[in-house]
Design an enzyme around this catalytic site. Structure first.
Site, short mmCIF file in Angstrom:
data_model
loop_
_atom_site.label_atom_id
_atom_site.label_comp_id
_atom_site.label_asym_id
_atom_site.label_seq_id
_atom_site.Cartn_x
_atom_site.Cartn_y
_atom_site.Cartn_z
N GLU A 3 0.86 -1.18 0.00
CA GLU A 3 0.00 0.00 0.00
C GLU A 3 0.89 1.23 0.00
O GLU A 3 1.90 1.28 0.71
CB GLU A 3 -0.90 -0.01 1.24
CG GLU A 3 -1.87 -1.19 1.28
CD GLU A 3 -2.62 -1.26 2.60
OE1 GLU A 3 -2.15 -0.64 3.57
OE2 GLU A 3 -3.65 -1.93 2.65
N VAL A 4 0.53 2.23 -0.79
CA VAL A 4 1.37 3.42 -0.95
C VAL A 4 0.63 4.64 -0.46
O VAL A 4 -0.54 4.85 -0.80
CB VAL A 4 1.79 3.61 -2.42
CG1 VAL A 4 2.72 4.80 -2.56
CG2 VAL A 4 2.46 2.35 -2.95
N ASP A 112 8.97 -7.03 -13.33
CA ASP A 112 7.57 -6.57 -13.29
C ASP A 112 7.43 -5.28 -14.07
O ASP A 112 6.75 -4.36 -13.65
CB ASP A 112 7.11 -6.38 -11.84
CG ASP A 112 5.58 -6.26 -11.75
OD1 ASP A 112 5.10 -5.79 -10.70
OD2 ASP A 112 4.89 -6.60 -12.72
N ASP A 129 9.13 0.49 -8.48
CA ASP A 129 8.90 -0.83 -7.89
C ASP A 129 10.01 -1.83 -8.17
O ASP A 129 9.76 -2.99 -8.46
CB ASP A 129 7.56 -1.40 -8.36
CG ASP A 129 6.41 -0.81 -7.56
OD1 ASP A 129 5.27 -1.15 -7.86
OD2 ASP A 129 6.65 -0.01 -6.64
#
Length: 858
Positions: A3-4, A112, A129
């Site tokens: 969660e950011v 990713d 990320d």
């Protein structure tokens, strides 16, 4: 997998992003350990197109990382509006590939890569990320593609919705990744090909109505050629994407570095008809210049070789050059006249020397024999450099490495090398310019200070292409006559070209570059009439010109108009640190301080703001965080509290000379001039009895002098040698003088008795600046040339002795500046610093390519 949150870093007054791990990951000790290990690895990836990781930690059982906050939109959101224009797609693709190249070189595979992990900002694409996507989580039941042996699955995204449809990001996974094999850099290249395909076409390379059909498409189908969806796509781009999407990793492009080269070549070639797609190996050999680590080198190549007359103008681009690992670029740099190389003075591992960065190569390289160099400048043929070191003017032939001392040079504030074999420089003769043969000799005056105009300084000369005329910066104290002037060899007469508070540079044939505040502008000149010919045009906003070193020209241009400059984005608040380097408090009222002094009771801090040509002294109440301006509308800096705390001394630039003045800290008492001189004097310290000042003067080079505050107030030399001495500080009892000298060829901290004798002791073993005594005289603090705050135990009684210095913590202080950047509390437990919000070690220089004046002014 996280969660950011957007958050405010109250310590450094900046907005950040915080990502926290969910409990199913955080509860695994092994995964927490890997998370921290990988995050630390990512923190080493200093790159303009990788989101910066600021911090990692745990609180109340929650693992978190603190990241750079980015203002923009994700590539996924942008693609929801349709494909990108070709030029934008190529530019952002090169930026993403460049970021991948940096990661791969550090042994990190993203695994990713997808539009949702790319942000488009004003400064370009940012890859997000790293690290999290490499976590090897158990495969969710019913969604595996190979069971427990499957490689790490990416974070979930929202490309497809609905019952029975894929809810992940398999669209960007390579075949080997789906088959459970180990992923390597080529896995990222496959994902990159999928992302690039989508950027250009607006459609995904592989589609499926279910997980199985999508996996099948990736494993055995070929995407529709880009040219069938976008007919104007260059064939070479279509071919590059197909190579990236090859099923077998061995058939793919093997490195992101080669992809960057191809993309820049495609961007440079222009129209599709010009891009016939030669073999990748041939293209790499043909365009070897494209090895640089950041985007825009296609434009460099365009400038460095002839172009067809009918070719369209290359787009404006910016190249960012990062310092070497563990180092930082100083404020001294110069582009070669041919625009192929950039000379930079770098601070690295305690050593200051010149580095050369070819714009068609990836790395900068140090130049042996240039230790302690300042203000480099190029020969007209771009084969040699002039520079200043240890109060000497020197030259080095870059091919042979031979170094020659040309003459004494004092401060050396700017030099230029003409086609006639003459060097003009500033720093040795009472503020005016001197000339010397490029082969060496005795310097003679080239200009004279005009008293009727109020001249105080002549600096930063630059020869015009004819090798006879030159421009220079003249400080008069009057804004109407301070500015950029035109002169010529054989005549000491000069004429005003353009009023300016900062130095300028001419780009042939007639373009003047100079700063207006923090905006770099360009203006056409009529050199025959010595006057402007048109209105200024903005070239770059937020150029760093707010520096106290002495009229720095923080930009440089080649003969062809390539421009190097520093960005002014970093703020410099006042921050308290403890001995472990932990922030113990900060101010919110100060953002651009220069020079620093602490009152004896530690309740007030004095500093200056603005540039050297327009600055004021302020006093900050540290308890209430309330600043008060001590001077107004003047040119004042380098403040110093008196020992009793009643006055603040400071350097003042008068209309015709420099002065040292003082003003009461509280109340409305009168301003008093304590010294008037013709050189560049600054107060360093006051004797404990308040009867004299220790003054740093530039009558020859940097030297230390004593100024009595009673009687005739004439300077007497304390430490005045051919070397440079500065940053003096008396011990609390006034019996010992700590100062900095480059006598050894490197800046070191020394101590002498006071009054001064010949005997001296070296405190810093490997370089140091800004000595400061603890209140009891038992420790000396200084900053190493690597930026570390050091503490040396000393015994200063009948004789002097010093123990081994201890490194307290690493700072971000700009070690190449002159004015003091920190002070210490009396007990040595806290340190107040002018602390930049951006680490100089991560602060690049920028190179602007392909700027074009407007048609009206051309």
């Amino acid at each position: 997998m996280g969660e950011v949150y957007r958050a405010r870093d109250t310590r450094l007054d900046r907005t950040v992003a915080i990502k926290v791990l969910p409990s199913e990951v955080a509860n695994s000790p092994e995964r927490r350990a890997r998370f921290e290990r990988e995050a630390r690895a990512v923190s080493s990836l200093n790159h303009p197109h990788i989101c910066t990781l600021h911090d990692i930690g745990q609180q109340d059982g929650i693992d978190y990382i603190v990241m750079e906050h980015l203002d923009g939109e994700s590539l996924a959101d942008r693609l929801a509006k349709g494909p990108l224009p070709l030029d934008q797609a190529l530019r952002h693709a090169a930026e993403i590939a460049d970021a991948l190249d940096r990661a791969h070189r550090h042994g990190i595979v993203h695994r990713d890569l997808k539009p949702g992990n790319v942000m488009l900002t004003k400064s370009g694409a940012k890859l997000l990320d790293f690290g999290l996507a490499k976590l090897e989580l158990p495969t969710p039941p019913g969604r595996g593609v190979g069971g427990e042996g499957t490689s790490a699955l990416p974070t979930r995204e929202k490309p497809l919705t609905g019952k029975g449809m894929l809810l992940g990001t398999y669209q960007y996974m390579a075949p080997e990744q789906l088959e459970g094999k180990d992923a390597d850099a080529r896995t990222d290249i496959f994902a990159f090909g999928s992302v690039l395909y989508e950027m250009v076409t607006g459609k995904r390379a592989f589609e499926g109505t279910s997980q199985a059909s999508l996996i099948g498409a990736i494993l055995k189908d070929e995407p529709q050629p880009i040219s069938t969806l976008q007919p104007m796509t260059p064939p070479a781009l279509d071919r590059l994407v197909r190579q990236c999407l090859a099923k077998d990793p061995d058939d793919r492009r093997q490195s992101a570095h080669d992809i960057v080269a191809d993309l820049r070549w495609i961007a440079e070639a222009g129209s599709p008809a010009e891009i016939t797609g030669p073999a990748g190996a041939q293209r790499s050999a043909r365009f070897a210049w494209a090895l640089a680590a950041v985007a825009t080198l296609a434009a460099v190549g365009a400038l460095l070789r002839p172009r067809p007359a009918e070719a369209p103008a290359a787009p404006r681009m910016i190249l960012s050059i990062l310092p070497p690992p563990g180092g930082a670029w100083t404020d001294w740099f110069a582009l070669s006249p041919d625009g192929r190389r950039l000379a930079l003075v770098g601070s690295n591992e305690g050593r200051m020397q010149i580095w050369i960065r070819r714009l068609d190569e990836e790395e900068a390289h140090p130049v042996a024999g240039t230790e302690g160099a300042e203000n480099p400048f190029w020969s007209p043929d771009s084969r040699a450099l002039g520079f200043f070191s240890q109060s000497k003017l020197k030259r080095i032939d870059l091919e042979s490495g031979a170094v020659q001392v040309l003459c004494n040079a004092g401060l050396g504030r700017g030099g230029t090398w003409g086609r006639e074999g003459v060097i003009l420089f500033s720093g040795i003769v009472a503020g005016s310019l001197s000339r010397v043969p490029a082969s060496g000799g005795t310097p003679v005056a080239a200009t004279r200070l005009e008293s009727s105009r109020g001249d105080s300084l002549h600096r930063w000369p630059q020869f015009l292409p004819d090798g006879k005329r030159f421009i220079l910066f003249v400080w008069t104290g009057n804004p109407d006559t301070t500015g950029i002037y035109l002169g010529a060899l054989g005549s000491q007469e000069i004429s005003l070209l353009q009023p300016s508070r900062e130095a300028g540079q001419l780009v042939p044939p007639d373009r003047l570059l100079y700063a207006r505040g923090d905006v770099l502008v360009t203006q056409r000149l009529d050199l025959d009439r010595a006057q402007p010919a048109g209105e200024p045009e903005t070239l770059v906003r937020q150029v760093d010109v707010a520096e106290i070193a002495a009229f720095l020209r923080l930009f440089s241009a080649s003969q062809g108009g390539i421009v190097a400059y520093r960005d002014a984005g970093s703020q410099r608040p006042l921050v308290w640190f403890d001995r472990r380097g932990k922030i113990a408090g900060h101010t919110s009222a100060v953002a651009g301080a220069a020079g620093l002094s602490l009152s004896p009771d530690e309740s007030l801090a004095a500093y200056s703001t603005g540039t050297l040509s327009a600055s004021d002294v302020w006093v900050l109440d540290l308890k209430r965080d309330v600043p008060t301006k001590l001077t107004s509308g003047s040119v004042a800096n380098t403040p110093l509290f008196s020992r009793d705390g009643r006055f603040v001394y400071y350097r003042f630039f008068g209309a015709k000379h420099f002065e040292i003045r003082r003003r009461p800290v509280r109340g409305s008492g009168p301003e008093e001039t304590v010294f008037e001189g013709g050189a560049f004097e600054a107060p360093n310290d006051e004797t404990p009895d308040g009867k004299a000042l220790i003054v740093q003067s530039t009558q020859r080079s940097y030297d230390l002098w004593a100024l009595p505050l009673e009687g005739d107030r004439k300077l007497t030399p304390l430490v005045a040698t051919e070397s440079s001495e500065r940053s003096a500080r008396l011990s609390p009892d006034g019996h010992w003088l700590a100062y900095v000298s480059d006598d050894s060829g490197r800046l070191e901290v020394y101590v002498r008795r006071f009054p001064v004798t010949e005997e001296k002791w070296q405190v810093s073993p490997r370089g140091g600046i800004w000595p400061y005594w603890r209140g009891d005289g038992k420790e000396i603090y200084y900053v190493g040339l690597d930026g570390a705050l050091m503490a040396a135990p000393v015994s200063a009684g009948q004789t002097f002795s010093v123990g081994a210095p201890e490194s307290l913590f690493q700072t971000r202080l700009r070690v190449w500046t002159i004015a003091r950047q920190y002070v210490a509390s009396r007990d040595g437990q806290r340190f107040l610093m002018i602390y930049p919000t951006q680490d100089p070690a991560a602060s690049p220089l920028h190179v602007l390519l392909n700027w074009h004046p407007s048609a009206e002014v051309r």
